[in-house]
Design an enzyme around this catalytic site. Structure first.
Site, PDB file in Angstrom:
ATOM      1  N   ARG A   1       0.726  -1.152  -0.110  1.00 26.04           N
ATOM      2  CA  ARG A   1      -0.056   0.180  -0.163  1.00 26.04           C
ATOM      3  C   ARG A   1       0.923   1.311  -0.066  1.00 26.04           C
ATOM      4  O   ARG A   1       1.933   1.359   0.507  1.00 26.04           O
ATOM      5  CB  ARG A   1      -0.970  -0.159   1.235  1.00 26.04           C
ATOM      6  CG  ARG A   1      -2.172  -1.159   1.075  1.00 26.04           C
ATOM      7  CD  ARG A   1      -2.857  -1.422   2.356  1.00 26.04           C
ATOM      8  NE  ARG A   1      -3.442  -0.184   3.000  1.00 26.04           N
ATOM      9  CZ  ARG A   1      -3.436   0.596   3.964  1.00 26.04           C
ATOM     10  NH1 ARG A   1      -2.584   0.055   4.975  1.00 26.04           N
ATOM     11  NH2 ARG A   1      -4.211   1.646   4.277  1.00 26.04           N
TER      12      ARG A   1
ATOM     13  N   LYS B   1       3.776  -7.062  11.965  1.00 27.63           N
ATOM     14  CA  LYS B   1       3.144  -7.516  10.723  1.00 27.63           C
ATOM     15  C   LYS B   1       3.300  -8.938  10.266  1.00 27.63           C
ATOM     16  O   LYS B   1       4.424  -9.260   9.951  1.00 27.63           O
ATOM     17  CB  LYS B   1       3.631  -6.371   9.753  1.00 27.63           C
ATOM     18  CG  LYS B   1       2.648  -6.363   8.446  1.00 27.63           C
ATOM     19  CD  LYS B   1       2.531  -5.173   7.934  1.00 27.63           C
ATOM     20  CE  LYS B   1       1.809  -5.149   6.563  1.00 27.63           C
ATOM     21  NZ  LYS B   1       1.349  -4.092   6.009  1.00 27.63           N
TER      22      LYS B   1
ATOM     23  N   ARG C   1      -0.998   5.373  20.287  1.00 29.99           N
ATOM     24  CA  ARG C   1      -0.571   6.648  20.739  1.00 29.99           C
ATOM     25  C   ARG C   1      -0.032   6.080  22.185  1.00 29.99           C
ATOM     26  O   ARG C   1      -0.682   5.755  23.171  1.00 29.99           O
ATOM     27  CB  ARG C   1      -1.818   7.848  21.261  1.00 29.99           C
ATOM     28  CG  ARG C   1      -1.258   8.965  21.590  1.00 29.99           C
ATOM     29  CD  ARG C   1      -2.130   9.837  20.971  1.00 29.99           C
ATOM     30  NE  ARG C   1      -3.499   9.370  21.344  1.00 29.99           N
ATOM     31  CZ  ARG C   1      -4.322   9.761  22.411  1.00 29.99           C
ATOM     32  NH1 ARG C   1      -3.933  10.611  23.331  1.00 29.99           N
ATOM     33  NH2 ARG C   1      -5.584   9.267  22.584  1.00 29.99           N
TER      34      ARG C   1
END
Ligand code: BTN
Length: 329
Positions: A126, A191, A326
């Site tokens: 992507r 990932k 975050r």
């Protein structure tokens, strides 16, 4: 269902895949070439970073052998499951399976097709990133399907694909596989797999989907050095008896069901699973878009697949962007 595999190089790979020495004479005979011409084929393997030993008097060997995909077995499994895919092309090497599907469609528009490759020289991720695709190390495949839905109804398709992949792989894995919106598969923030959805068509009732999937299976550390984020292999999470072939046929069967389900129900049924599958559900996240960033708590997805964030300014629905955990809030 038709199939397509490469021939001479495929024969060479299958011969050497057992990790044993094979004499030049035997190889030349199997490939129907002269002994002097073998080096050209061996060179091709070296171009794909496959190590080939050549020892005078013993012949050629791939140390450790190779675990190759078996297209006949795959097709048998798919037929037994009632698959409607018209063509299954298992290729030794290609620039990108996504580009292959796009090219095939220029010749036979709309014919459902699966392209699987052992190696991609220009695998695409992507956002214009490269997808590292070493030979026989991972799974790289693209599915081309025509769906009777306009582009406007396809917003959630990549989530449907991600949920189907996660559910199928979780049946094998001994550690939970999660989804990071919109469609990265992660294990403990590393990932495992990526999905690239390319859609074309009209806005109301007919679209072509080219869905590319890359799953890390058994990539060596040095092969994945160029990857700019932590990654993990599926092989280390599953039983030793599980093969790439078995996983691939299961995924294709489940994905076909997922497309059919999406055509009838959209995300209606599967969106209920989001909260338990999301890697960041109820966590503080930052969503980064081209021109802004939003801090909030991930609180789920809506019926179109958009992400819901609880922010200081109330709930915000976002349709695109990169979301990340975050840390300091
Ligand atoms: C991502 O960036 O996360 C998406 C990666 C998609 C990679 C797959 S591998 C098979 C298909 N062919 C490509 O060139 N890309 C996709």
């Amino acid at each position: 269902m038709s199939s397509k595999t490469d021939t001479r190089i495929d024969t060479l790979l299958r011969t050497l895949s057992d990790g044993k020495f094979h004499s030049g004479e035997v190889i030349a005979e199997k490939l129907g070439i002269s002994r002097a011409a073998i080096w050209k084929h061996i060179k091709k393997l070296s171009d794909w970073q496959i190590p080939v030993y050549s020892v005078r008097g013993r012949g050629y060997q791939i140390p450790g052998g190779l675990d190759l995909l078996d297209s006949e077995l795959l097709i048998k499994d798919l037929i037994a499951a009632g698959s409607q895919f018209k063509k299954i092309h298992v290729l030794t090497s290609i620039d990108s399976t996504a580009d292959y599907v796009a090219k095939e469609w220029r010749q036979s528009p709309g014919e459902s097709l699966v392209c699987i490759a052992e190696h991609q020289s220009q695998g695409r991720g992507r956002k214009g990133r490269a997808w590292v695709s070493p030979f026989a190390a991972n799974l790289y495949f693209s599915i081309g399907v025509q769906v009777p839905l306009g582009l406007s109804a396809l917003g959630g398709i990549s989530l449907a694909v991600g949920i189907s992949l996660a559910n199928t792989l979780n049946r094998y894995a001994n550690h939970p596989i999660k989804i990071k919106w919109p469609n990265d598969l992660l294990v403990d923030n590393q990932k495992l797999a990526g999905i690239l959805v390319e859609a074309s068509g009209d806005s109301t009732d007919n679209s072509f989907l080219n869905i590319g999937i890359g799953i890390n299976w058994n990539m060596q550390q040095e092969q994945g050095e160029a990857i700019d984020q932590p990654w993990i292999n599926l092989k280390q999470l599953v039983d030793k008896t599980v093969s790439r072939n078995q996983i691939l046929s299961d995924l294709l069967i489940e994905l076909e069901h997922a497309f059919a389900d999406y055509q009838h129900n959209g995300l209606q049924l599967i969106s209920k699973q989001w909260n338990s599958l999301s890697a960041l559900y109820r966590q503080p996240v930052t969503l980064i878009r081209a021109n802004d960033r939003i801090n909030g708590i991930e609180v789920g997805i809506d019926s179109s697949g958009a992400l819901k964030l609880a922010t200081d300014a109330g709930e915000q629905i976002v349709h695109s962007g990169e979301v990340s955990l975050r840390k300091h809030c």
